[in-house]
Structure formats: structure tokens, C-alpha cells
Design a protein around this motif. Structure first.
Motif, short mmCIF file in Angstrom:
data_model
loop_
_atom_site.label_atom_id
_atom_site.label_comp_id
_atom_site.label_asym_id
_atom_site.label_seq_id
_atom_site.Cartn_x
_atom_site.Cartn_y
_atom_site.Cartn_z
N THR A 388 145.43 -18.63 54.14
CA THR A 388 146.67 -18.30 54.85
C THR A 388 147.13 -16.90 54.43
OG1 THR A 388 147.32 -20.63 54.92
CG2 THR A 388 149.04 -19.00 55.29
N PHE A 389 147.41 -16.04 55.43
CA PHE A 389 147.78 -14.66 55.17
C PHE A 389 149.17 -14.38 55.75
CE2 PHE A 389 143.23 -14.92 55.76
CZ PHE A 389 142.74 -14.30 54.62
N THR A 390 149.98 -13.66 54.99
CA THR A 390 151.24 -13.11 55.50
C THR A 390 151.03 -11.60 55.60
OG1 THR A 390 152.48 -14.87 54.43
CG2 THR A 390 153.71 -12.93 55.14
N TYR A 391 151.17 -11.05 56.83
CA TYR A 391 150.72 -9.68 57.06
C TYR A 391 151.62 -8.99 58.08
CZ TYR A 391 148.88 -11.76 61.35
OH TYR A 391 148.76 -12.42 62.54
N ARG A 392 151.43 -7.68 58.17
CA ARG A 392 152.19 -6.87 59.12
C ARG A 392 151.41 -5.58 59.36
NH1 ARG A 392 158.19 -5.46 59.71
NH2 ARG A 392 158.22 -3.27 60.32
N SER A 393 151.47 -5.09 60.60
CA SER A 393 150.77 -3.85 60.92
C SER A 393 151.62 -2.99 61.84
CB SER A 393 149.43 -4.16 61.60
OG SER A 393 148.79 -2.96 62.01
N PRO A 394 151.59 -1.67 61.65
CA PRO A 394 152.36 -0.78 62.52
C PRO A 394 151.64 -0.49 63.85
CG PRO A 394 151.27 0.50 60.82
CD PRO A 394 150.98 -0.94 60.51
N VAL A 395 150.38 -0.93 63.95
CA VAL A 395 149.61 -0.70 65.18
C VAL A 395 148.76 -1.94 65.45
CG1 VAL A 395 149.51 1.82 64.91
CG2 VAL A 395 147.76 0.37 63.85
N VAL A 425 153.27 -5.98 66.68
CA VAL A 425 153.36 -4.79 65.84
C VAL A 425 154.71 -4.74 65.13
CG1 VAL A 425 153.54 -2.27 65.94
CG2 VAL A 425 151.65 -3.43 67.09
N ASN A 426 154.66 -4.31 63.84
CA ASN A 426 155.86 -4.15 63.02
C ASN A 426 156.66 -5.44 62.89
OD1 ASN A 426 155.55 -1.44 62.26
ND2 ASN A 426 156.39 -0.72 64.22
N GLN A 427 155.95 -6.56 62.85
CA GLN A 427 156.57 -7.86 62.58
C GLN A 427 155.72 -8.60 61.55
OE1 GLN A 427 157.47 -10.18 66.17
NE2 GLN A 427 157.07 -8.34 67.38
N TRP A 428 156.41 -9.25 60.62
CA TRP A 428 155.68 -10.07 59.65
C TRP A 428 155.16 -11.31 60.36
CZ3 TRP A 428 153.85 -8.39 55.34
CH2 TRP A 428 154.48 -7.35 54.66
N GLN A 429 153.85 -11.58 60.15
CA GLN A 429 153.19 -12.71 60.78
C GLN A 429 152.51 -13.56 59.69
OE1 GLN A 429 153.19 -13.11 64.17
NE2 GLN A 429 154.29 -11.17 64.53
N THR A 430 152.28 -14.81 60.00
CA THR A 430 151.52 -15.70 59.12
C THR A 430 150.44 -16.40 59.94
OG1 THR A 430 153.40 -16.09 57.66
CG2 THR A 430 151.60 -17.69 57.58
N THR A 431 149.22 -16.42 59.43
CA THR A 431 148.14 -17.10 60.11
C THR A 431 147.26 -17.80 59.10
OG1 THR A 431 146.40 -16.82 61.78
CG2 THR A 431 146.46 -15.20 60.02
N ALA A 461 149.44 -4.31 56.07
CA ALA A 461 150.25 -4.68 54.90
C ALA A 461 150.09 -6.17 54.66
CB ALA A 461 151.72 -4.34 55.14
N ILE A 462 149.84 -6.55 53.40
CA ILE A 462 149.68 -7.96 53.00
C ILE A 462 150.72 -8.27 51.93
CG2 ILE A 462 148.14 -9.67 51.98
CD1 ILE A 462 147.17 -8.81 54.65
N SER A 463 151.54 -9.30 52.18
CA SER A 463 152.51 -9.68 51.16
C SER A 463 152.14 -10.98 50.46
CB SER A 463 153.91 -9.83 51.77
OG SER A 463 153.97 -10.98 52.59
N GLY A 464 151.19 -11.74 51.05
CA GLY A 464 150.80 -12.98 50.40
C GLY A 464 149.51 -13.52 50.96
N VAL A 465 148.72 -14.16 50.08
CA VAL A 465 147.49 -14.84 50.47
C VAL A 465 147.44 -16.16 49.71
CG1 VAL A 465 144.96 -14.78 50.51
CG2 VAL A 465 146.26 -12.68 50.90
#
Length: 859
Positions: A388-395, A425-431, A461-465
Motif C-alpha cells: 500500500t502506497f500513499t503518494y502524490r505527483s505534480p504531473v 495531479v497534486n492530490q494525495w492518493q492511496t493505492t 512524492a511518497i509519504s508512506g509504504v
């Protein structure tokens, strides 16, 4: 031989960072004398079982064997006594080596039992007093031939990039050593295929300049060469029991877990030979170290060793079922990340949340984050996991998890891709991604277990795995033992701190738990057959039928995934005065129970009766939730059988069992496991084909060629089969040429037709030889030359024989062969005369001269 007497240690101290180097407890090197020519050392470990009054036969037998070598010094790798390293235990355990200790030729390392499973000066004081050595030291042998470093590894561990307090002393000692060979000893092995396994928090022992690392703790013998070239020798089999092998450690070249033994080191200035010797005095395996031009030790030679049990049959069970890091919460739990040359990153804050941002990988191929699962939490495999990844990308972009796959064998197997759309884009997501067959064997760059790979230069950007192991389902949900009948997957086992005997109470068989002489708690150790229930965690209950002649209490202790304790206690059961001498039944909850043989004697759980309560057990049941249906159970068992004994038959049986299951995740998971077995079989077939071709190359014959052809036929079409076929074609050509030449050598060459046939066969053989690689022609070329000489002798005899009328002219093939043979024997200078002596009367001088000129022109 002058012995180096260790200096007495006045006060036991856990090693501290005092001074620049480890304390040297032997006399310094005499610069006026050369190093000793040769030195024999013995290494023993985990031997001190006599200290608790158990059978001492194994320790004594190993000691007798070691003494038969007449070693100059004996080194240990810890656990010199058991259980708590108390004074009386130390004295009893060292009886076979007392003379060596008194003579100053015994150099021990302290293990966890020598420390009383603690790390205080008081706990190790009895051993320090007896051996008269400090807990950390360096000892020199052979006047500069060997330095033996003991940095007190049992109590000195690293954490992340933080080195232990003693590290600087240790490294300085290694750096400043002028000895020809530097040995470093620590109780817990850095890597091991044994029960205790890897101890990466001792990896700091691997520092440049160390030639051989000695270890114990796991009760087996093993030789490991690490990825960066360090040699580790485990010698934990010297008397205190043998423990089983589990997942094979990377770089393991030899493993032995059936016999007691020790290691013999024979050291000269130029080489160090290590021999693993088992009782009665058999060298099972050896390797020899030498130094390269930079002074780094390498394995110059080692004996052949074939693993008799390449799959020990132990399914991996993680110590933790979840590892993670959460930068936003500031938490790390068994999962870390580190930078690497092709995996740079920046720790920063993104949209108010702490994160790691992947920087551009200057080597190309995508931005990457290397991640490491703590080996003490999860190692080996394969496991089915979710990531499980918590991530965000500007593009917009994509990323995958690349992992060590048991199915493909790739260390960088790609998972399914995670796509970041324009609307994300530019939103924190979890998958969450499903990974069916991951292994944790540190195979990626920098010894990472996995890496996140983002396509192109995606600044992800990764805030958690979080990595969650999917627990396997048990094949059964119920095991039991009843002393009125046979056990059903549950049994008791005798142990030194858990004695018991069978009795009859009220006309029924039962088990009487006897007094534990080690403490006030009577123990009954219980074993669940791994073929029934293994791993976990499961939510379980235990139902115990019991009675006692006196009032008291007891608990059931089990391996808990929730707490991590191997001895988690259930609710205490009290026996009142009213219940004395009556049969009682109680059901105890065991939430998150694990079955991984962690207790004493590899037990799964134990009953502990307080104050030596003489409890009697009539029966016991263990029930867990989540069992499988019969068809699935059959399929699971069939796949497990294929995994334990890979063969075409077991694979076919597993395929048949899986085919009976409905489509779904269970069938998919078993199919993936069976695919891994097929890969193992394919690898075995490839190995067998390689060995068969090598055997044919070593001993060319029709038989070895047929064996190789049969082995190659089992391979799928492709590069491997093509390559081996090409090699075998060379062998076939060698055999064909050899047979042609042998036929000529055995042939009667007394008539013209026979000579003509021989010349034709020789030409064919030579054409074959010309097509062979040059390094495989030698013997055949010599044979061809010998056969040519025999044919020319036959020609000479035929031409010289009496004849009627005018002599027949010599056939041109005969003349050419005579010329070639003459050139080979005598060279160019006298060719005309030598040839004419053979062909006189059958060819003119002009004809011979022209033929010679043609021959020389072709050369």
C-alpha cells in the motif's frame, strides 16, 4: 611451542569505547623473529551443554576430536555454557577443555547464554572469572601470523547508520593489524541459513581488512561468501544440539545440520585453509583463502559439495506480518529506505505532509526508491503480500513496485502499474497492489528488497509504504491429543525444563507433569505437527482436560503475533480446593496465535503450572479459525508436496488437484506456487543438461553423448538448448574423428584397396578435426599423425614388394600422403631423396619434384 597466555581480567565489563583499539591480551609481536611458518587453530561453538547436567557425550566427543589435531589454540564462537552462564554451569561445561584454558591456549567469545541472556557486567562475570579474559579483546598468534578479534558482538549492535560503541576500537584494530591474517569472531552470525537466521545489526563486523568472520548461535555448520566478498564460517555444532536449516542464505556454499563437529584452520603466511570436520573425524568440506594484489582475501579453492537437501521443507513464516514507514506520522516499523546511485531522493514537506520526493535518476530508466524490510521481521519467501502506497505527483505518470520474484527468478520483477491521471495531479492518493510471490533476500542494489520505480523523471512524492503479508490458510482447523488413543496433530515433548511421564488415573491414561528442577514453574511443552497447522497468525482456542492433587494455578503460553512474544500467557486457570482430584475442563482464548516452533526444543506452546504444581493432563484440543475445504486442502497438500520434492510426477499431481478447484484467488495462488516449482524443475533440467554435456566433453563416448542428448531433449527450445547442442556437436565430431582414426589403426593394410580406404578415412577425420576449436584438436592431431605414419609404412611395404613386369605407377593420393609424412618427419631439406627412396620405380624424379612443389605451395 611457546603459548601466548591471555592477561587476566580483574573485573567483567561489557565492552566500552575506551582507548583507540581493542585490548590486546597476548604478548606483542617480536620484530626480531619471523612469523611462524604454520599454525593449526580449532574453532568450536555452542558446545557447553554439560553445564546443565544433560548428556555430555557430544561435547566430550568433539573435544576428543579437536585435541587429536593438537591445535596451537582453540577459539570459540560463544555459548560456552548453558542456560544462564551461572558459575556451576560454567565449571561443568568447560571440563573437557580445562587443561587448554589453564595452559592459555583457549580464547572464548561470550554468547547470549554466557551473558545469561542479558548484557550486564554481572551477568557475564562468572565466565570472565573462569576464563580470565575480558569480554572484548584481540589476541595474536604465531608472532604476527594471525590476529583474532573479539568485539563482543553479543552486546554490540548497530541501528541503521548508528554503529555500536565499540566500532571505532574494532575498526582501528583491524586497520592497524600487521598480521598476515585477521579473523573476527562474533556469536550471532550476520547471515545464516539456520533457525535464528540473519543478524544484520552485526554487519558492522564486515570491515575491510577482515579476512574471515567466525560465528555460531545457529547450531549448524555453514560457509557463506557475502555479495561483497566476506567469508563467514558458522561453527555452532560443537556439542549443544543441532538445529535445522531454513531458507538458504544468499552466498551459502556449504551447510551441514546433521552431525556434531568443529572447524580446523591451518594457517601459513600465504594461505588459510578452513576444514569443517564432523564426528568421528571426517572432513565434510573445506575452503582455502588467499590474498589478491590488494590484500583482500578470496576463495582460491574449495571442495566439491552437493546439498543433500536443497529444500529443507520449512515454509517461511515471518516474524512480523506487516512492515511499514509513515513519514507523515513519523513512524518506521520494519521498513526503511536508503539512497543509492540510481535512486536519489529528497526528504521534504509536500502540501504540509512529510514525504520523500524522488529525484532524477541520472543513469536513466526511471526515478527509484530502494526499500529494505528488516530481516528480523520478514526474510526469505516467497510470500503473498499487499503493498500500500500513499503518494502524490505534480504531473501525470506511472510507477510500479519492482521486487524479487520466486516465480520468475528476477530480482526486479515489475508489479502492475499505478497510473496517475490528470485528475489526480497534486492530490494525495492511496493505492494497494497485490504481489503474489515476493522474496525478501536483499538481491537488489545496495542489498535492497524492493524498489519503487517511477517512469521517466516523474518527481513522485511518497509519504508512506506498508507491506502486509497475506497469512496462509491452515489445511486443518483442529488438532488434539488424548492419551486414550493416538495423537491427532498435537503431542507433548520431553525437555530438560519440561519433564513428564504417562500414568493411569481413575482407570484412564493421562500425563503427569513432573517437577522442573530449573525453577518453580512446571512446564509441559506441546508441539503442533507442521503438516497440520503452521505459521499464522490465527485466532485460536485451546481446550484442556486436567486435574491436580492440590490447589494451584496454571497458564498456557503461546507464540503471539500481537505481542511478538514466544511465551504469551493466556488467562490464568485457578484450581480451587473444591476442584482437587477431580477432572476439569477449560477453554482458553489464544488471539493471534502463531505456530512456528519458537519455544524450547522447537515447541509451539507450553503449559506452565505455578509453584511446581503436579498437574495431570488428560486431553487437549487446539482449534483455529479459517480452515480450507477438502478439495482446497488436497490441492494445497499436492502443491506443498511438489515444492518439497519437485518432479514431473509431483507437478502433474498438483496440476490435477488444482484443476478440481473453481476459478478464483485460491486456484490462482496455488498455480503461481506451482509455476515456481516448474521453474525449479526447469533449472534442475538445465543443470542436469549442462552436467551431462560437461561429462560428454570430459569423457567423449557414444554413451555420454546419448545421455547428454536425452538431457537436452527435456529442455524447452531456446538459447540454452541451442548452446548445449552446439557444445555436444563438438563432442560428436570428436568421437567421429576418434572412431575413424581408431578404425584405421586397427585395420589390415596389406592390400591396395585397404590403403585407399584408410587414406579416404584419414582425409575425412582431418576435415573434421579442422572444424573443431583449436583447444580441442590436440590429441586427435597426434592420433592422425600416428595413423598417417602407419599408412605410409603400409604404402612403403606394398611398393617394395616383388612384382611381375613393369612396376605399377604410384597413385597420386599415395604419393601425396608419402610427401606429407616425409615433410612431417624430416622437413623440407631432404624431402626429394627421402620420398624417392620409398617410391623409386613407381614414380620419376620429375613427378616427385612436381608433387613436392605443389605440396609446399599449398602450405
Amino acid at each position: 611451542m611457546a603459548q601466548a597466555a591471555p592477561q587476566a581480567a580483574q573485573v567483567a565489563q561489557v565492552a566500552q569505547a575506551t582507548g583507540d583499539e581493542l585490548e590486546r591480551i597476548t604478548p606483542p609481536v617480536d620484530p626480531g623473529k619471523p612469523p611462524q611458518d604454520q599454525l593449526v587453530l580449532a574453532v568450536i561453538g555452542d558446545y557447553g551443554g554439560c553445564g546443565v547436567d544433560r548428556a555430555c557425550a557430544s561435547e566430550n566427543q568433539v573435544a576428543d576430536m579437536v585435541h587429536s589435531w593438537n591445535p596451537a589454540y582453540i577459539l570459540t564462537v560463544g555459548d560456552n555454557s548453558y542456560q544462564q552462564g551461572r558459575p556451576e554451569e560454567v565449571v561443568k561445561a568447560q571440563a573437557p577443555y580445562k587443561a587448554d584454558i589453564d595452559a592459555g591456549r583457549f580464547f572464548p567469545i561470550m554468547g547470549n547464554h554466557d551473558y545469561g541472556n542479558g548484557c550486564t557486567p554481572e551477568s557475564v562475570q562468572p565466565s570472565v572469572d573462569f576464563f580470565k579474559v575480558p569480554v572484548a579483546y584481540v589476541a595474536g598468534f604465531g608472532n604476527g601470523l594471525v590476529d583474532f578479534l573479539n568485539p563482543d558482538v553479543n552486546c554490540q549492535t548497530s541501528s541503521g547508520t548508528t554503529m555500536p560503541a565499540i566500532y571505532d576500537q574494532y575498526k582501528n584494530t583491524v586497520d592497524d593489524s600487521a598480521a598476515a591474517w585477521v579473523l573476527s569472531g562474533g556469536h550471532q552470525p550476520i547471515y545464516s541459513s539456520g533457525k535464528a537466521g540473519n543478524n544484520p545489526n552485526r554487519a558492522w563486523m564486515m570491515t575491510p581488512g577482515v579476512d574471515l568472520i567466525l560465528a555460531g548461535h545457529d547450531h549448524h555448520a555453514e560457509h557463506i561468501v557475502t555479495s561483497d566478498g566476506y567469508n563467514i564460517a558458522i561453527t555452532g555444532n560443537s556439542g549443544e544440539g543441532i538445529t535445522p536449516l531454513f531458507s538458504t542464505a544468499p552466498g551459502s556454499l556449504y551447510r551441514e545440520a546433521t552431525d556434531f563437529g568443529a572447524m580446523r584452520l591451518t594457517v601459513t603466511k600465504d594461505s588459510l585453509k578452513a576444514e569443517f570436520v564432523t564426528l568421528p573425524d571426517t572432513v565434510d568440506y573445506s575452503f582455502t583463502l588467499k590474498k589478491d594484489a590488494q590484500g583482500k582475501a578470496y576463495v582460491a579453492e574449495r571442495s566439491d559439495w552437493v546439498d543433500p537437501n536443497p529444500d529443507p521443507g520449512q515454509s517461511p513464516t515471518p516474524n512480523k506480518y506487516s512492515v511499514s514507514f509513515d513519514l507523515a506520522a513519523g513512524k518506521t516499523d520494519g521498513l526503511t529506505y536508503k539512497p543509492y546511485s540510481d535512486g536519489p531522493y529528497e526528504e521534504t514537506t509536500v502540501d504540509g505532509r512529510k514525504a520523500v520526493v524522488l529525484k532524477t535518476n541520472t543513469f536513466g530508466g526511471g526515478n527509484q526508491l530502494y526499500m529494505f524490510a528488516d530481516d528480523a521481521a520478514i526474510s526469505g519467501g516467497p510470500y503473498a503480500v499487499t503493498a500500500t502506497f500513499t503518494y502524490r505527483s505534480p504531473v501525470p505518470g506511472k510507477f510500479t513496485l519492482q521486487y524479487d520474484s520466486a516465480t520468475s527468478g528476477s530480482a526486479y520483477q515489475k508489479s502492475s502499474s499505478v497510473t496517475i491521471g490528470a485528475d489526480q495531479v497534486n492530490q494525495w492518493q492511496t493505492t494497494t497492489i497485490d504481489i503474489p510471490d515476493i522474496r525478501f533476500t536483499n538481491r537488489q542494489n545496495g542489498n535492497a528488497d524492493m524498489r519503487l520505480s517511477a517512469t521517466g523523471d516523474l518527481p513522485l512524492a511518497i509519504s508512506g509504504v506498508k507491506i502486509d503479508v497475506v497469512p496462509p490458510k491452515p489445511t486443518v482447523t483442529h488438532v488434539s491429543m488424548d492419551f486414550s488413543g493416538e495423537p491427532n496433530g498435537l503431542n507433548w515433548m520431553p525437555y530438560e525444563s519440561g519433564p513428564a511421564h504417562e500414568i493411569t488415573v481413575d482407570g484412564r491414561p493421562a500425563l503427569q507433569v513432573d517437577k522442573n528442577t530449573f525453577n518453580s514453574g512446571n512446564n509441559l511443552y506441546l508441539v503442533v505437527d507442521d503438516k497440520f497447522i503452521q505459521g499464522g497468525p490465527y485466532d485460536g482456542t485451546a481446550t484442556i482436560e486436567y486435574r491436580s492433587p492440590v490447589s494451584g494455578s496454571f497458564v498456557l503460553q503461546y507464540d503471539s503475533a500481537a505481542t511478538g512474544s514466544a511465551y504469551q500467557s493466556t488467562t490464568r486457570v485457578n484450581i480451587t480446593a473444591a476442584q482437587v482430584n477431580t477432572w476439569q475442563t477449560v477453554t482458553l482464548d489464544m488471539p493471534q496465535v502463531m505456530f512456528r516452533n519458537r519455544q524450547n526444543g522447537n515447541a509451539d506452546m507450553r503449559i506452565v503450572a505455578a509453584n511446581n504444581l503436579p498437574i495431570v493432563i488428560g486431553s487437549m484440543d487446539v482449534t483455529i479459525a479459517g480452515g480450507e475445504d477438502e478439495a482446497l486442502e488436497d490441492a494445497v497438500n499436492a502443491v506443498a508436496a511438489a515444492e518439497a520434492h519437485p518432479s514431473a510426477e509431483t507437478v502433474q499431481a498438483a496440476e490435477t488437484a488444482i484443476a478440481k478447484l473453481p476459478a478464483g484467488p485460491d486456484a490462482d495462488a496455488l498455480t503461481r506456487r506451482l509455476t515456481a516449482v516448474k521453474a525449479i524443475l526447469a533449472a534442475q533440467d538445465l543443470t542436469a543438461a549442462r552436467e551431462a554435456v560437461a561429462a560428454a566433453e570430459a569423457h567423449p563416448s557414444a554413451e555420454t553423448i546419448r545421455a547428454a542428448e536425452t538431457a537436452i531433449a527435456k529442455l524447452p527450445a531456446g538459447a540454452d538448448a541451442d548452446w548445449l547442442t552446439q557444445r555436444l556437436d563438438v563432442v560428436k565430431a570428436i568421437v567421429q574423428a576418434h572412431d575413424l582414426l581408431a578404425g584405421i589403426a586397427a585395420r589390415d593394410l596389406t592390400d591396395q584397396a585397404a590403403v585407399d580406404d584408410a587414406i579416404a578415412d584419414l582425409a575425412e577425420a582431418r576435415a573434421i578435426i579442422e572444424r573443431l576449436p583449436e583447444d580441442q584438436r590436440g590429441a586427435l592431431q597426434d592420433s592422425a599423425a600416428a595413423v598417417q605414419g602407419r599408412i605410409v609404412e603400409a604404402i612403403t611395404a606394398i611398393l617394395a614388394a616383388p612384382h611381375q613386369g613393369k612396376p605399377a605407377p604410384i597413385a597420386r593420393p599415395w604419393l601425396d600422403l608419402v610427401i606429407a609424412d616425409t615433410y612431417g618427419r624430416y622437413g623440407n631439406d631432404t624431402m626429394q631423396g627421402q620420398v624417392m627412396r620409398i617410391v623409386a620405380g613407381h614414380a620419376t624424379g620429375t613427378e616427385v619434384k612436381a608433387a613436392i612443389e605443389e605440396f609446399l605451395a599449398k602450405r
